[in-house]
Design a protein around this motif. Structure first.
Motif, PDB file in Angstrom:
ATOM      1  N   ARG A  31     -12.120  -0.733   0.475  1.00  0.00           N
ATOM      2  CA  ARG A  31     -11.973   0.672   0.726  1.00  0.00           C
ATOM      3  C   ARG A  31     -13.130   1.498   1.246  1.00  0.00           C
ATOM      4  NH1 ARG A  31      -8.833   2.626  -4.950  1.00  0.00           N
ATOM      5  NH2 ARG A  31      -7.248   0.882  -4.870  1.00  0.00           N
TER       6      ARG A  31
ATOM      7  N   SER B 133      -4.938   7.996   1.058  1.00  0.00           N
ATOM      8  CA  SER B 133      -5.155   7.325   0.058  1.00  0.00           C
ATOM      9  C   SER B 133      -4.625   5.800  -0.249  1.00  0.00           C
ATOM     10  CB  SER B 133      -4.756   7.919  -1.604  1.00  0.00           C
ATOM     11  OG  SER B 133      -3.328   8.079  -1.384  1.00  0.00           O
ATOM     12  N   GLU B 134      -3.306   5.623   0.565  1.00  0.00           N
ATOM     13  CA  GLU B 134      -2.604   4.692   0.462  1.00  0.00           C
ATOM     14  C   GLU B 134      -3.212   3.742   1.629  1.00  0.00           C
ATOM     15  OE1 GLU B 134       2.049   5.960  -0.474  1.00  0.00           O
ATOM     16  OE2 GLU B 134       1.193   6.243   1.502  1.00  0.00           O
TER      17      GLU B 134
ATOM     18  N   LEU C 268       1.846   5.907   5.573  1.00  0.00           N
ATOM     19  CA  LEU C 268       0.716   5.681   4.678  1.00  0.00           C
ATOM     20  C   LEU C 268      -0.007   7.109   4.850  1.00  0.00           C
ATOM     21  CD1 LEU C 268      -1.008   2.210   5.206  1.00  0.00           C
ATOM     22  CD2 LEU C 268       0.909   2.815   3.854  1.00  0.00           C
ATOM     23  N   GLU C 269      -0.347   7.445   3.600  1.00  0.00           N
ATOM     24  CA  GLU C 269      -1.226   8.705   3.207  1.00  0.00           C
ATOM     25  C   GLU C 269      -2.461   8.186   3.517  1.00  0.00           C
ATOM     26  OE1 GLU C 269       0.088  10.618  -0.327  1.00  0.00           O
ATOM     27  OE2 GLU C 269       2.258  11.075   0.642  1.00  0.00           O
TER      28      GLU C 269
ATOM     29  N   ALA D 280       0.747  -1.126  -0.116  1.00  0.00           N
ATOM     30  CA  ALA D 280      -0.207  -0.022  -0.025  1.00  0.00           C
ATOM     31  C   ALA D 280       0.853   1.241   0.168  1.00  0.00           C
ATOM     32  CB  ALA D 280      -0.993   0.105   1.232  1.00  0.00           C
ATOM     33  N   ASP D 281       2.031   1.319   0.332  1.00  0.00           N
ATOM     34  CA  ASP D 281       3.081   2.337   0.465  1.00  0.00           C
ATOM     35  C   ASP D 281       3.683   2.388  -0.671  1.00  0.00           C
ATOM     36  OD1 ASP D 281       4.621   4.437   1.352  1.00  0.00           O
ATOM     37  OD2 ASP D 281       6.015   2.969   2.444  1.00  0.00           O
ATOM     38  N   LYS D 282       2.936   3.079  -1.648  1.00  0.00           N
ATOM     39  CA  LYS D 282       3.195   3.402  -3.132  1.00  0.00           C
ATOM     40  C   LYS D 282       4.597   4.218  -3.128  1.00  0.00           C
ATOM     41  CE  LYS D 282      -0.288   1.109  -4.538  1.00  0.00           C
ATOM     42  NZ  LYS D 282      -0.083  -0.300  -5.163  1.00  0.00           N
ATOM     43  N   ASN D 283       4.689   5.369  -2.312  1.00  0.00           N
ATOM     44  CA  ASN D 283       5.921   5.925  -2.644  1.00  0.00           C
ATOM     45  C   ASN D 283       7.041   5.890  -1.664  1.00  0.00           C
ATOM     46  OD1 ASN D 283       5.333   6.884   0.007  1.00  0.00           O
ATOM     47  ND2 ASN D 283       4.660   9.129  -0.363  1.00  0.00           N
ATOM     48  N   LYS D 284       6.790   4.536  -0.963  1.00  0.00           N
ATOM     49  CA  LYS D 284       8.060   3.878  -0.226  1.00  0.00           C
ATOM     50  C   LYS D 284       8.552   4.715   0.865  1.00  0.00           C
ATOM     51  CE  LYS D 284       6.961   0.254  -2.772  1.00  0.00           C
ATOM     52  NZ  LYS D 284       6.092  -0.621  -2.023  1.00  0.00           N
TER      53      LYS D 284
ATOM     54  N   ASN E  59      -5.697   1.740   0.023  1.00  0.00           N
ATOM     55  CA  ASN E  59      -5.307   0.860  -0.730  1.00  0.00           C
ATOM     56  C   ASN E  59      -4.879  -0.393   0.157  1.00  0.00           C
ATOM     57  OD1 ASN E  59      -5.344   2.416  -3.003  1.00  0.00           O
ATOM     58  ND2 ASN E  59      -3.152   2.971  -2.851  1.00  0.00           N
TER      59      ASN E  59
END
Length: 250
Positions: free
Chosen positions: A200, A191-192, A188-189, A180-184, A195
């Motif tokens: 959701r 939106s994450e 988590l934001e 879920a941590d898209k930006n690594k 995810n």
């Protein structure tokens, strides 16, 4: 064991010809979570092909377990012989299943049942089963949960449980965090957070109360620990539903 469970489950769901008009305008949208878990267990027993849908065939297969002479029908006497230790079962089964009151149960009775269930067609999914069973039995054991939330929590678990062993480990939970941590960046934001939970439908602030500041893996794992009722460092599907179902906002 399966036979007895299937029979009890069928008692939950049948008798549409007797109570249909009442249920049609008085569907329950919530019930006690312990009752819902019990109904889900019965659902899984009857779901012969594990497709999460109950059909005429699923019901007929379990009904005919009591067909002692293999003639395609079940008589009152056959049910009595199949359940010698519980004299209540035969009358309960026939009071609910025997649509034409001929003291014989067969495929015709099942067809009549499905025809009288509103909007179900030839299939019943878990949410329909829980709604019908809860409305018919008025069971509310345990804290009251929205049926839709219960079903969404179950779906979340089945998606996250990637090895399909019905157990969610801390490692699996941590993997979901990393995915879920898209930006690594290690947190988590909003939106994450969404995810991480496939449906959701869980408000991010329910997952991380301090989400405006940070939502770290430690924050997520504290949620896991809170759901782990028996403290064995893993979550059963029941534990997951009981905890996360109440976080879901429909």
């Amino acid at each position: 064991m399966v036979n007895r469970v299937a029979v009890i489950f069928c008692v939950y769901l049948c008798a549409a010809h007797q109570v249909y008009s009442g249920i049609l305008t008085n569907y329950k949208t919530e019930a006690g979570v312990i009752s819902l878990l019990k109904m889900r267990a019965y659902f899984l027993f009857v779901d012969y092909d594990d497709d999460h849908i109950l059909t005429h065939g699923d019901f007929l297969r379990f009904l005919l377990i009591d067909d002692l002479n293999d003639d395609g029908e079940v008589t009152y006497e056959e049910v009595e012989k199949s359940h010698p230790n519980d004299t209540r079962i035969p009358s309960r089964i026939f009071n609910t299943w025997d649509a034409n009151l001929d003291r014989v149960l067969n495929k015709k009775d099942i067809v009549m049942l499905f025809e009288e269930l509103p909007g179900s067609g030839n299939e019943l999914d878990l949410q329909e089963i829980l709604t019908i069973a809860s409305s018919r039995t008025n069971e509310t054991t345990g804290p009251v949960m929205k049926i839709q939330s219960f079903v969404q929590a179950e779906r979340d678990f089945l998606i996250i449980d990637e090895n399909d062993d019905n157990i969610l480990t801390k490692k699996e939970f941590q993997v979901e965090f990393k995915v879920a941590d898209k930006n690594k960046d290690g947190k988590l934001e909003e939106s994450e957070v969404r995810n991480m939970f496939p449906m959701r439908s869980t408000p991010p602030e329910k997952i991380c109360p301090n989400i405006a500041v940070s939502c770290s893996v430690e924050d997520i794992m504290s949620l896991f620990d809170a759901a782990d009722q028996n403290k064995d460092s893993q979550l059963s599907i029941n534990e997951y539903i009981i905890h996360f179902g109440f976080l879901i906002k429909n």
